[in-house]
Design a protein around this motif. Sequence first.
Motif, mmCIF file in Angstrom:
data_model
loop_
_atom_site.group_PDB
_atom_site.id
_atom_site.type_symbol
_atom_site.label_atom_id
_atom_site.label_comp_id
_atom_site.label_asym_id
_atom_site.label_seq_id
_atom_site.Cartn_x
_atom_site.Cartn_y
_atom_site.Cartn_z
ATOM 1 N N THR A 162 0.856 -1.184 0.000
ATOM 2 C CA THR A 162 0.000 0.000 0.000
ATOM 3 C C THR A 162 0.894 1.236 0.000
ATOM 4 N N PHE A 163 0.585 2.206 -0.862
ATOM 5 C CA PHE A 163 1.422 3.401 -0.915
ATOM 6 C C PHE A 163 0.635 4.550 -1.520
ATOM 7 N N GLY A 164 1.082 5.777 -1.237
ATOM 8 C CA GLY A 164 0.401 6.944 -1.790
ATOM 9 C C GLY A 164 0.716 8.213 -1.006
ATOM 10 N N ASP A 178 0.808 -6.547 -17.731
ATOM 11 C CA ASP A 178 0.326 -7.909 -17.512
ATOM 12 C C ASP A 178 0.876 -8.528 -16.232
ATOM 13 N N ASP A 179 1.834 -7.863 -15.615
ATOM 14 C CA ASP A 179 2.529 -8.452 -14.468
ATOM 15 C C ASP A 179 1.976 -8.017 -13.123
ATOM 16 N N PHE A 180 1.217 -6.918 -13.109
ATOM 17 C CA PHE A 180 0.689 -6.425 -11.831
ATOM 18 C C PHE A 180 -0.631 -5.694 -12.061
ATOM 19 N N ARG A 181 -1.296 -5.423 -10.965
ATOM 20 C CA ARG A 181 -2.503 -4.593 -11.004
ATOM 21 C C ARG A 181 -2.402 -3.582 -9.877
ATOM 22 N N LEU A 182 -2.789 -2.346 -10.174
ATOM 23 C CA LEU A 182 -2.859 -1.320 -9.152
ATOM 24 C C LEU A 182 -4.313 -1.108 -8.759
ATOM 25 N N ARG A 183 -4.615 -1.378 -7.509
ATOM 26 C CA ARG A 183 -5.973 -1.149 -7.004
ATOM 27 C C ARG A 183 -6.001 0.224 -6.332
ATOM 28 N N ALA A 184 -6.764 1.145 -6.916
ATOM 29 C CA ALA A 184 -6.873 2.478 -6.338
ATOM 30 C C ALA A 184 -7.574 2.411 -4.985
ATOM 31 N N LEU A 185 -7.069 3.173 -4.031
ATOM 32 C CA LEU A 185 -7.685 3.161 -2.700
ATOM 33 C C LEU A 185 -7.344 4.434 -1.952
ATOM 34 N N ARG A 186 -7.965 4.584 -0.797
ATOM 35 C CA ARG A 186 -7.631 5.644 0.150
ATOM 36 C C ARG A 186 -7.232 4.943 1.448
ATOM 37 N N PHE A 187 -6.241 5.498 2.145
ATOM 38 C CA PHE A 187 -5.840 4.880 3.404
ATOM 39 C C PHE A 187 -5.426 5.949 4.404
ATOM 40 N N LEU A 188 -5.456 5.559 5.679
ATOM 41 C CA LEU A 188 -5.184 6.481 6.779
ATOM 42 C C LEU A 188 -4.065 5.896 7.631
ATOM 43 N N PRO A 189 -2.815 6.343 7.434
ATOM 44 C CA PRO A 189 -1.706 5.806 8.232
ATOM 45 C C PRO A 189 -1.899 6.100 9.719
ATOM 46 N N THR A 190 -1.671 5.108 10.542
ATOM 47 C CA THR A 190 -1.808 5.288 11.999
ATOM 48 C C THR A 190 -0.500 5.751 12.633
ATOM 49 N N PHE A 191 0.593 5.679 11.879
ATOM 50 C CA PHE A 191 1.869 6.231 12.337
ATOM 51 C C PHE A 191 2.750 6.462 11.114
#
Length: 385
Positions: free
Chosen positions: A248-250, A272-285
């Motif tokens: 997970t990164f962003g 063909d080697d990977f997929r990027l799943r778009a998302l939102r995330f909230l780092p806890t630290f």
Amino acid sequence: MKFLKNINKLNGCKAAILTNQSAFGFNGKYHFQTYAEIFDLKTIFLPEHGLFAELQDQVSGDELKYLFGDMQIVNLYGKEEKSLVPPRESLTGVDVIIVDIKDVGSRYYTFLTTAYYILLEISRLKKETGKAPIFLVIDSPNPIGKKVEGTPLQKEFESFVGVTSVLHRHGLTPGGLLSYYNETFHLKVDVVVVPVGVFHPKSISQFEWVPPSPNIPTQSTCLVYPGMCLLEGTNLSEGRGTTKPFETFGAPYLVGKAKEELDKRMDSHQSDDFRLRALRFLPTFHKYTGTICEGYQLMVLKPKQFHSLYFILYFLKQLGELFPKEFEYLKGVYEFRSDRPAIELLAGDSVLLDYLYGKLSESALSEYLDQSERNWMKLTKPYRY
């Protein structure tokens, strides 16, 4: 078991060990517990993160304490750079130095750098006195196999996260890489490697995976780490503070038309080697604690083909073009070096840096990576256990 029969010949020898919780499983025990029944175990060397991977990255282990009777605990990741080198007295009073710790297949991962520093100090001791302990490596499988990625680290970029000449993804076991160091740098230490499959299983079930450090929770993390670790040198979150670090990164600023263009460019790269799943995330630290980040989950579809380093180099170059005001490479102290930014220490190669800064073409990068990887495979053939 043949291993125990052989190692029992060393019964009663004075020993020290570099290990952590990743060396677990034989008879349901931590391996240092088994060695304590065979050797006169004097010292446990602590790597970064501590014996039980309690500490986050770049956090000193000086305050860690364990109740092991008369056994000495020597922390090899303190607040000062000199802590990385084992004190001479910890080596002179023992017959055997045991290394039993899992690597994840990337040169940035510091456990085998710590082992290398021990190896260097044993070499100095042997040259000065003519005597030194045996360096006994209890080998373990490389969790991402023998595939390699990247280019040799150039001398000027050497640090705790990279030893000169090693590729980003080296494709060796701990015993192989440490034997390479011993031979290549003419250390002349008595290195004994117990082969893969003797003490450890040849393959590790995902259900038996013990995280060697806090942010390597699964084997799939190891697969992306050779490239994604470069995010530590940027103002993107590498996913620390989430349940899937490095996968997970962003960052908060990945929005708007520039983000749409970024998605299009990434769709055409190793598509063909990977997929990027778009998302939102909230780092806890760590980076952006408590702030919503826009980003991705990196899902590897074809592990044998996917090139993690090439992926992140391409990604960072696109960020530099599409988010010139928001995207930054971090400055300041990184793993005890303040004279160079983290991205330079992690990339470790002026040619790769030229690519990131727009001075090298895509085709030239691809050719350079391919040739470097072929050369490394030939060079390390004797060390592929």
